[in-house]
Design a protein around this motif. Structure first.
Motif, PDB file in Angstrom:
ATOM      1  N   TRP A 177       0.762  -1.121  -0.122  1.00  8.91           N
ATOM      2  CA  TRP A 177       0.084   0.007  -0.008  1.00  8.91           C
ATOM      3  C   TRP A 177       0.755   1.444  -0.001  1.00  8.91           C
ATOM      4  O   TRP A 177       2.195   1.104   0.460  1.00  8.91           O
ATOM      5  CB  TRP A 177      -0.883  -0.086   1.292  1.00  8.91           C
ATOM      6  N   VAL A 178       0.322   2.337  -0.547  1.00 10.40           N
ATOM      7  CA  VAL A 178       0.944   3.550  -0.295  1.00 10.40           C
ATOM      8  C   VAL A 178       0.004   4.754   0.153  1.00 10.40           C
ATOM      9  O   VAL A 178      -1.241   4.466  -0.119  1.00 10.40           O
ATOM     10  CB  VAL A 178       1.395   4.280  -1.751  1.00 10.40           C
ATOM     11  N   VAL A 179       0.376   5.335   1.154  1.00 10.86           N
ATOM     12  CA  VAL A 179      -0.485   6.469   1.606  1.00 10.86           C
ATOM     13  C   VAL A 179       0.268   7.716   1.354  1.00 10.86           C
ATOM     14  O   VAL A 179       1.472   8.028   1.807  1.00 10.86           O
ATOM     15  CB  VAL A 179      -0.596   6.237   3.231  1.00 10.86           C
ATOM     16  N   ASP A 180      -0.701   8.633   0.855  1.00 16.86           N
ATOM     17  CA  ASP A 180      -0.343   9.875   0.243  1.00 16.86           C
ATOM     18  C   ASP A 180      -0.740  10.983   1.336  1.00 16.86           C
ATOM     19  O   ASP A 180      -1.846  10.946   1.478  1.00 16.86           O
ATOM     20  CB  ASP A 180      -0.806  10.334  -0.843  1.00 16.86           C
ATOM     21  N   VAL A 181      -0.016  11.825   1.890  1.00 20.20           N
ATOM     22  CA  VAL A 181      -0.377  12.888   2.728  1.00 20.20           C
ATOM     23  C   VAL A 181      -0.239  14.266   2.153  1.00 20.20           C
ATOM     24  O   VAL A 181       1.072  14.478   1.613  1.00 20.20           O
ATOM     25  CB  VAL A 181       0.474  12.725   4.204  1.00 20.20           C
ATOM     26  N   PHE A 182      -1.136  14.773   1.704  1.00 16.56           N
ATOM     27  CA  PHE A 182      -1.284  16.085   0.840  1.00 16.56           C
ATOM     28  C   PHE A 182      -0.765  17.271   1.788  1.00 16.56           C
ATOM     29  O   PHE A 182      -0.988  17.390   2.858  1.00 16.56           O
ATOM     30  CB  PHE A 182      -2.503  16.225   0.208  1.00 16.56           C
ATOM     31  N   GLY A 183      -0.027  18.233   0.935  1.00 17.58           N
ATOM     32  CA  GLY A 183       0.098  19.601   1.643  1.00 17.58           C
ATOM     33  C   GLY A 183      -0.422  20.642   0.750  1.00 17.58           C
ATOM     34  O   GLY A 183      -1.148  20.309  -0.047  1.00 17.58           O
ATOM     35  N   GLY A 184      -0.427  21.781   1.042  1.00 16.84           N
ATOM     36  CA  GLY A 184      -0.906  22.907   0.463  1.00 16.84           C
ATOM     37  C   GLY A 184      -2.386  23.078   0.692  1.00 16.84           C
ATOM     38  O   GLY A 184      -2.878  22.749   1.664  1.00 16.84           O
ATOM     39  N   GLU A 185      -3.056  23.363  -0.550  1.00 13.84           N
ATOM     40  CA  GLU A 185      -4.595  23.376  -0.539  1.00 13.84           C
ATOM     41  C   GLU A 185      -5.380  22.189  -0.369  1.00 13.84           C
ATOM     42  O   GLU A 185      -6.304  22.176  -0.267  1.00 13.84           O
ATOM     43  CB  GLU A 185      -4.918  24.094  -1.964  1.00 13.84           C
TER      44      GLU A 185
END
Length: 212
Positions: A129-137
């Motif tokens: 699995w990959v888990v993406d933690v987003f930044g910005g808007e």
């Protein structure tokens, strides 16, 4: 083209995560990713991505993808241009070609709709699995994804997955580049409260891990 017999087609399922497990965020080699979409319409996308392995930067709501691009410029070691087609029941055409990192950085600087995220990888059961933690808007959005070389059927779904996003175009990276999560997060949370979690039934048996 892959050697799986499916050519340039990718198979994935994506899920909304409210609180990623701490052991996942302790991953020693996360990947910092900056992407720019020069086309993102009707499910079709043209994307440039640069990434730096083993680099984790704090990505709050004030994180500017261009500022991150400049800060990590010397750390980026991979760049690719990717063509994508619309998602169709967990299947999407995706053709990727690696290009020169310097050229990619300069193109991202000059145009497109940009996103930035930290990516973490973990092996759960029989799947990576990959888990993406987003930044910005797009902060504080967290999305978990399981990808296989063939259809993602009979999946063991971790307890930290709140609801499925596979068929929700708003949560595709190209969708987030054009309409960031912060602009409609409240509406999504209201939908989730009203409708409750959902997990698609087109992929065989869903093995939902116990939720606390």
């Amino acid at each position: 083209m892959s050697d799986t017999g499916y050519g340039d087609f990718e198979f994935e399922r994506r899920f909304f995560v409210r609180t990623p497990p701490m052991e996942l965020l302790a991953e020693p080699e996360p990947v910092l990713i900056v992407q720019s979409y020069f086309l993102a319409q009707d499910g079709y996308a043209l994307r440039l991505r640069v990434q730096a392995d083993g680099l984790q930067l704090p990505l709050g709501p004030d994180a500017d993808p261009l500022a991150v691009l400049e800060e990590a410029r010397d750390a980026f070691e991979f760049c690719a241009v990717t063509l994508k087609g619309p998602m169709n029941v967990g299947t999407r055409y995706e053709a990727e070609r690696e290009i020169d990192v310097t050229v990619g950085i300069e193109m991202i600087r000059r145009g497109g709709h940009r996103i930035v995220k930290n990516r973490y990888a973990v092996w759960l059961g029989a799947d990576g699995w990959v888990v993406d933690v987003f930044g910005g808007e797009n902060a504080p959005l967290v999305v978990a994804e399981c990808e296989r070389s063939g259809p993602v059927t009979d999946l063991q779904i971790p307890a930290f997955c709140v609801t499925e996003l596979t068929d929700d175009a708003r949560f595709a990276n190209d969708g987030l580049a054009r309409a960031p999560y912060s602009g409609w997060a409240a509406d999504f949370e209201a939908e989730l409260r009203e409708q409750g979690p959902r997990f698609l039934t087109d992929f065989g048996h869903n093995d939902l891990q116990r939720r606390g």
